[in-house]
Enzyme design. Structure first.
Site, mmCIF file in Angstrom:
data_model
loop_
_atom_site.group_PDB
_atom_site.id
_atom_site.type_symbol
_atom_site.label_atom_id
_atom_site.label_comp_id
_atom_site.label_asym_id
_atom_site.label_seq_id
_atom_site.Cartn_x
_atom_site.Cartn_y
_atom_site.Cartn_z
ATOM 1 N N PRO A 196 0.795 -1.231 0.000
ATOM 2 C CG PRO A 196 -0.093 -1.083 2.140
ATOM 3 C CD PRO A 196 0.541 -2.056 1.187
ATOM 4 C CG ASN A 197 -0.247 4.353 1.230
ATOM 5 O OD1 ASN A 197 -1.206 4.898 0.689
ATOM 6 N ND2 ASN A 197 -0.333 3.819 2.435
ATOM 7 N NE ARG B 8 3.944 6.561 1.720
ATOM 8 C CZ ARG B 8 4.189 5.356 2.153
ATOM 9 N NH1 ARG B 8 4.639 4.440 1.320
ATOM 10 N NH2 ARG B 8 3.969 5.037 3.393
ATOM 11 C CE1 TYR C 159 8.739 5.017 3.191
ATOM 12 C CE2 TYR C 159 7.314 6.942 3.019
ATOM 13 C CZ TYR C 159 7.682 5.776 3.668
ATOM 14 O OH TYR C 159 7.017 5.382 4.798
ATOM 15 C CG ASN D 201 8.342 -2.090 0.517
ATOM 16 O OD1 ASN D 201 7.776 -2.180 1.609
ATOM 17 N ND2 ASN D 201 8.946 -0.982 0.112
ATOM 18 C CB ALA E 283 1.336 0.167 6.281
ATOM 19 C CD GLU F 2 11.001 -7.345 5.963
ATOM 20 O OE1 GLU F 2 11.503 -8.326 6.561
ATOM 21 O OE2 GLU F 2 10.350 -6.462 6.548
ATOM 22 C CG HIS G 113 11.090 -2.232 4.573
ATOM 23 N ND1 HIS G 113 9.724 -2.200 4.448
ATOM 24 C CD2 HIS G 113 11.398 -3.376 5.220
ATOM 25 C CE1 HIS G 113 9.230 -3.299 5.006
ATOM 26 N NE2 HIS G 113 10.216 -4.026 5.475
ATOM 27 N NE ARG H 253 10.012 6.092 8.716
ATOM 28 C CZ ARG H 253 9.048 5.953 7.796
ATOM 29 N NH1 ARG H 253 9.159 4.992 6.892
ATOM 30 N NH2 ARG H 253 8.023 6.767 7.774
HETATM 31 C C1 DQA Z 1 8.178 1.070 3.909
HETATM 32 C C2 DQA Z 1 8.261 1.282 5.424
HETATM 33 C C3 DQA Z 1 6.921 1.062 6.082
HETATM 34 O O1 DQA Z 1 7.016 1.285 7.480
HETATM 35 C C4 DQA Z 1 5.889 2.029 5.525
HETATM 36 O O2 DQA Z 1 4.618 1.765 6.078
HETATM 37 C C5 DQA Z 1 5.855 2.026 4.047
HETATM 38 C C6 DQA Z 1 7.091 1.923 3.289
HETATM 39 C C7 DQA Z 1 9.493 1.413 3.191
HETATM 40 O O3 DQA Z 1 9.667 0.991 2.064
HETATM 41 O O4 DQA Z 1 10.335 2.117 3.756
HETATM 42 O O5 DQA Z 1 4.788 2.209 3.452
HETATM 43 O O6 DQA Z 1 7.897 -0.301 3.668
#
Ligand code: DQA
Length: 144
Positions: free
Chosen positions: A10-11, A18, A23, A74, A77, A98, A100, A107
């Site tokens: 998501p997002n 964003r 990011y 990835n 959230a 995994e 990120h 964080r």
């Molecule tokens: C994320 C880190 C997560 O905590 C966050 O909710 C994201 C992006 C990252 O790529 O840094 O949406 O996965």
């Protein structure tokens, strides 16, 4: 030719817009292009998908069984909340990386726990878009 599935949660479709200070400036398209290029350089094929929906991620993880040789995820959230994604990942017997863009462990506290980490062969975090390139390389290394 080895096939890798890259799943973004998501997002992540909003990358570029964003919180670029967290990011980075790259868009999802840039990240996906980096995956395609890196995979091509190692004679592998990549398929990239993004969704904002937890159940869709679960479906895609299930579908990966027997089709893909490696998975890069990835879960955004959902990393920090989803037992369903954890359980789906446990169905796979291929290397899982995994990724990120940021480093969630540095964080807010609610980002410190990952349901993906216990089933991941490697975690790549805090390297921005380059993390996806490193993830494709890690899969290549684990498969060779
Ligand atoms: C994320 C880190 C997560 O905590 C966050 O909710 C994201 C992006 C990252 O790529 O840094 O949406 O996965």
């Amino acid at each position: 030719m080895k096939k890798i599935l890259v799943l973004n949660g998501p997002n992540l479709n909003m990358l570029g817009l964003r919180e670029p200070e967290i990011y980075g400036p790259e868009t999802l398209r840039d990240v996906e292009d980096l995956c395609y290029e890196t995979a091509m350089g190692h004679n592998m094929r990549v398929e990239c998908r993004q969704t904002n929906h937890e159940g869709v991620l679960v479906d895609w993880i299930q579908e990966a069984r027997g089709i893909y040789d490696g998975l890069i995820i990835n879960a955004a959230a959902f990393t920090h909340t989803s037992v369903a994604i954890h359980d789906a990942l446990r169905l796979l017997d291929i290397p899982i990386i995994e990724v990120h863009l940021s480093d969630p462990k540095k964080r807010e506290e609610f980002r410190h726990f990952s349901y993906v980490e216990p089933v991941a062969a490697r975690v790549i975090a805090g390297q921005g878009a380059k993390g996806y390139k490193l993830a494709v390389e890690a899969i290549n290394e684990l498969l060779s």
